[in-house]
Write an enzyme that holds these catalytic residues in place. Structure first.
Site, PDB file in Angstrom:
ATOM      1  N   LYS A 125       0.849  -1.205   0.000  1.00 57.31           N
ATOM      2  CA  LYS A 125       0.000   0.000   0.000  1.00 57.31           C
ATOM      3  C   LYS A 125       0.881   1.251   0.000  1.00 57.31           C
ATOM      4  O   LYS A 125       0.380   2.374   0.048  1.00 57.31           O
ATOM      5  CB  LYS A 125      -0.828   0.069   1.295  1.00 57.31           C
ATOM      6  CG  LYS A 125      -1.990  -0.862   1.448  1.00 57.31           C
ATOM      7  CD  LYS A 125      -2.762  -0.437   2.749  1.00 57.31           C
ATOM      8  CE  LYS A 125      -3.395  -1.593   3.457  1.00 57.31           C
ATOM      9  NZ  LYS A 125      -3.969  -1.212   4.763  1.00 57.31           N
ATOM     10  N   LYS A 176       2.686   1.934   2.504  1.00 52.49           N
ATOM     11  CA  LYS A 176       2.663   2.361   3.914  1.00 52.49           C
ATOM     12  C   LYS A 176       3.692   1.531   4.681  1.00 52.49           C
ATOM     13  O   LYS A 176       3.764   0.324   4.502  1.00 52.49           O
ATOM     14  CB  LYS A 176       1.283   2.052   4.527  1.00 52.49           C
ATOM     15  CG  LYS A 176       0.189   3.047   4.287  1.00 52.49           C
ATOM     16  CD  LYS A 176      -1.083   2.564   5.015  1.00 52.49           C
ATOM     17  CE  LYS A 176      -1.977   3.704   5.407  1.00 52.49           C
ATOM     18  NZ  LYS A 176      -3.161   3.265   6.163  1.00 52.49           N
TER      19      LYS A 176
HETATM   20  N1  C2G Z   1     -10.797   5.292  10.703  1.00 54.04           N
HETATM   21  C1  C2G Z   1     -11.796   6.071  11.291  1.00 54.04           C
HETATM   22  N2  C2G Z   1     -11.471   7.278  11.815  1.00 54.04           N
HETATM   23  C2  C2G Z   1     -10.183   7.727  11.777  1.00 54.04           C
HETATM   24  C3  C2G Z   1      -9.168   6.941  11.196  1.00 54.04           C
HETATM   25  C4  C2G Z   1      -9.501   5.701  10.658  1.00 54.04           C
HETATM   26  O1  C2G Z   1     -12.977   5.677  11.328  1.00 54.04           O
HETATM   27  N3  C2G Z   1      -9.902   8.962  12.321  1.00 54.04           N
HETATM   28  C5  C2G Z   1     -11.188   3.997  10.133  1.00 54.04           C
HETATM   29  C6  C2G Z   1     -10.867   3.900   8.637  1.00 54.04           C
HETATM   30  O2  C2G Z   1     -11.908   4.479   7.871  1.00 54.04           O
HETATM   31  C7  C2G Z   1     -10.773   2.384   8.442  1.00 54.04           C
HETATM   32  C8  C2G Z   1     -10.251   1.891   9.813  1.00 54.04           C
HETATM   33  O3  C2G Z   1     -10.442   2.972  10.750  1.00 54.04           O
HETATM   34  O4  C2G Z   1     -12.069   1.839   8.219  1.00 54.04           O
HETATM   35  C9  C2G Z   1      -8.781   1.546   9.771  1.00 54.04           C
HETATM   36  O5  C2G Z   1      -8.092   2.688   9.274  1.00 54.04           O
HETATM   37  P1  C2G Z   1      -6.564   2.460   8.780  1.00 54.04           P
HETATM   38  O6  C2G Z   1      -5.810   1.760   9.832  1.00 54.04           O
HETATM   39  O7  C2G Z   1      -6.085   3.771   8.232  1.00 54.04           O
HETATM   40  O8  C2G Z   1      -6.776   1.401   7.602  1.00 54.04           O
HETATM   41  P2  C2G Z   1      -6.497   1.630   6.037  1.00 54.04           P
HETATM   42  O9  C2G Z   1      -5.086   2.023   5.847  1.00 54.04           O
HETATM   43  O10 C2G Z   1      -7.589   2.506   5.561  1.00 54.04           O
HETATM   44  O11 C2G Z   1      -6.621   0.141   5.457  1.00 54.04           O
HETATM   45  O12 C2G Z   1      -8.421  -3.263   2.743  1.00 54.04           O
HETATM   46  C10 C2G Z   1      -8.743  -2.124   3.524  1.00 54.04           C
HETATM   47  C11 C2G Z   1      -7.485  -1.544   4.129  1.00 54.04           C
HETATM   48  O13 C2G Z   1      -6.800  -2.503   4.901  1.00 54.04           O
HETATM   49  C12 C2G Z   1      -7.828  -0.348   5.011  1.00 54.04           C
END
Ligand code: C2G
Length: 156
Positions: A45, A47
């Protein structure tokens, strides 16, 4: 009839936005499965997480309401996970709104509002400003700006 909820995420530098989402996920059904991105998948990703997969998975798994943590190794494992675990509803934060609607033929797909004001990126940026070397750079830049302002003030 057990209602199973599934979601995925990196959950790096676990924060209240992650927690609020997981609490809402847990309230949507009787069983909650969370896929945590592996370090290798994160690299894909673009990341690099600060916290290792093992520790991120342990933290998510310790949250009340999370019944199972599975590794997320690829973008396209969701459909197989949904079928394998008998998932009724797939949920993501709305920064992903619409991105997983193709799964609507095997389960409900829902997006929840993100928690504003907090993100892993913001936490990393905040930590960076606390870095001594960065502070020195900022102080030097401020000094330059102050001298320039004094110079122009003398000219007016
Ligand atoms: N999230 C949230 N509020 C935030 C930050 C994140 O609701 N302030 C939610 C995101 O929308 C996501 C979940 O927390 O649904 C996890 O966020 P991340 O760890 O950033 O995951 P991401 O990098 O978006 O990976 O296949 C899907 C991916 O693995 C998602």
């Amino acid at each position: 009839m057990t209602r199973t909820v599934l979601s995925y995420g990196t959950f790096d530098l676990f924060h209240v936005g992650h927690l609020r989402l997981i609490e809402r996920l847990a309230a949507m059904g009787d069983r909650l499965i969370v896929g945590v991105s592996t370090d290798e998948f994160n690299a894909g990703k673009g990341k690099r997480s600060v916290v290792s997969y093992d520790d991120r998975a342990a933290i998510v798994g310790a949250i009340k309401g999370v019944d199972l943590v599975i590794p997320e190794r690829s973008w396209d494992q969701k459909r197989a996970d949904i079928v394998e675990h008998g998932v009724d509803v797939f949920v993501m934060g709305d920064d992903w709104s619409g991105k997983f609607d193709d799964l609507a033929d095997v389960c409900e797909v829902t997006y929840l509002p993100r928690t504003s004001g907090v993100s892993t990126t913001e936490i990393k940026d905040l930590l960076r400003t606390l870095d001594p070397q960065h502070l020195e750079e900022m102080q030097a830049a401020l000094g330059t700006l102050t001298r320039l302002l004094e110079h122009y003030r003398d000219l007016t």
